[in-house]
Scaffold this motif. Structure first.
Motif, PDB file in Angstrom:
ATOM      1  N   VAL A  23       0.810  -1.365   0.561  1.00  0.00           N
ATOM      2  CA  VAL A  23       0.376   0.348  -0.024  1.00  0.00           C
ATOM      3  C   VAL A  23       0.709   1.059  -0.180  1.00  0.00           C
ATOM      4  CG1 VAL A  23      -1.845  -0.946   1.226  1.00  0.00           C
ATOM      5  CG2 VAL A  23       0.248  -0.147   2.573  1.00  0.00           C
ATOM      6  N   VAL A  24       0.732   2.498  -0.373  1.00  0.00           N
ATOM      7  CA  VAL A  24       0.914   3.526  -0.187  1.00  0.00           C
ATOM      8  C   VAL A  24       0.498   4.410  -0.185  1.00  0.00           C
ATOM      9  CG1 VAL A  24       1.646   5.161  -1.646  1.00  0.00           C
ATOM     10  CG2 VAL A  24       1.752   2.899  -3.101  1.00  0.00           C
ATOM     11  N   PRO A  25       0.902   4.880   1.683  1.00  0.00           N
ATOM     12  CA  PRO A  25       0.155   5.375   2.361  1.00  0.00           C
ATOM     13  C   PRO A  25      -0.014   7.602   2.166  1.00  0.00           C
ATOM     14  CG  PRO A  25       2.396   4.766   3.709  1.00  0.00           C
ATOM     15  CD  PRO A  25       1.745   3.850   2.407  1.00  0.00           C
ATOM     16  N   SER A  26      -0.451   8.092   2.538  1.00  0.00           N
ATOM     17  CA  SER A  26      -0.401   9.478   2.474  1.00  0.00           C
ATOM     18  C   SER A  26       0.705  10.287   3.790  1.00  0.00           C
ATOM     19  CB  SER A  26      -2.116  10.230   3.309  1.00  0.00           C
ATOM     20  OG  SER A  26      -3.253   9.312   2.810  1.00  0.00           O
ATOM     21  N   HIS A  27       1.371  11.233   3.287  1.00  0.00           N
ATOM     22  CA  HIS A  27       2.424  11.589   4.164  1.00  0.00           C
ATOM     23  C   HIS A  27       2.736  12.804   3.805  1.00  0.00           C
ATOM     24  CE1 HIS A  27       5.006  12.293   0.731  1.00  0.00           C
ATOM     25  NE2 HIS A  27       4.153  11.819   0.011  1.00  0.00           N
ATOM     26  N   GLY A  28       3.046  13.847   4.602  1.00  0.00           N
ATOM     27  CA  GLY A  28       3.247  15.141   4.775  1.00  0.00           C
ATOM     28  C   GLY A  28       3.079  15.370   6.744  1.00  0.00           C
ATOM     29  N   PRO A  29       3.150  16.495   6.916  1.00  0.00           N
ATOM     30  CA  PRO A  29       2.669  17.735   7.973  1.00  0.00           C
ATOM     31  C   PRO A  29       1.712  17.342   8.548  1.00  0.00           C
ATOM     32  CG  PRO A  29       4.078  19.418   6.673  1.00  0.00           C
ATOM     33  CD  PRO A  29       3.560  17.320   5.985  1.00  0.00           C
TER      34      PRO A  29
END
Length: 120
Positions: A23-29
């Motif tokens: 899976v490609v999870p979301s990312h960022g602050p």
């Protein structure tokens, strides 16, 4: 935002589960004011496990930089979290499953000031 272990075990979309390598999870602050939402991970994103890493990521970074926005300050997500085989467009059922299970929760939790939708 997203429970990664729950995301990894998601099996709502059988075709996506079969075609992904991960899976490609979301990312960022978690306090990002800008949320970028793409359609689906591509081959490179599926291989690496992080969104917007291939040619589309490079192009997006340049475009954002020209507007004075650093992509590292943005929360990056996709409508679906798994790579559709042969880079096909996600099915309506896959979009619905992923949006109602993951994406809408991310938006409600993050409450960004701006959402930038990219791709189809």
């Amino acid at each position: 935002m997203i429970n990664i272990e729950q995301l990894k075990s998601c099996s709502l979309c059988p075709r996506l589960c079969e075609s992904r390598s991960q899976v490609v999870p979301s990312h960022g602050p978690s306090d990002a004011k800008i949320m970028i939402i793409g359609q689906a991970p591509g081959y490179e994103e599926d291989r690496i496990g992080k969104g917007f890493q291939g040619k589309s990521g490079t192009a997006l970074r340049k475009l954002l930089a020209s507007a004075g926005i650093n992509m590292d300050d943005c929360y990056v997500s996709n409508v679906v979290k798994c790579f559709p085989e042969r880079n096909r467009k996600p099915l309506k059922s896959e979009i619905k499953n992923c949006s109602t299970t993951w994406l809408f929760n991310e938006i409600a939790t993050l409450r960004p000031k701006m959402i930038i939708a990219v791709g189809d």
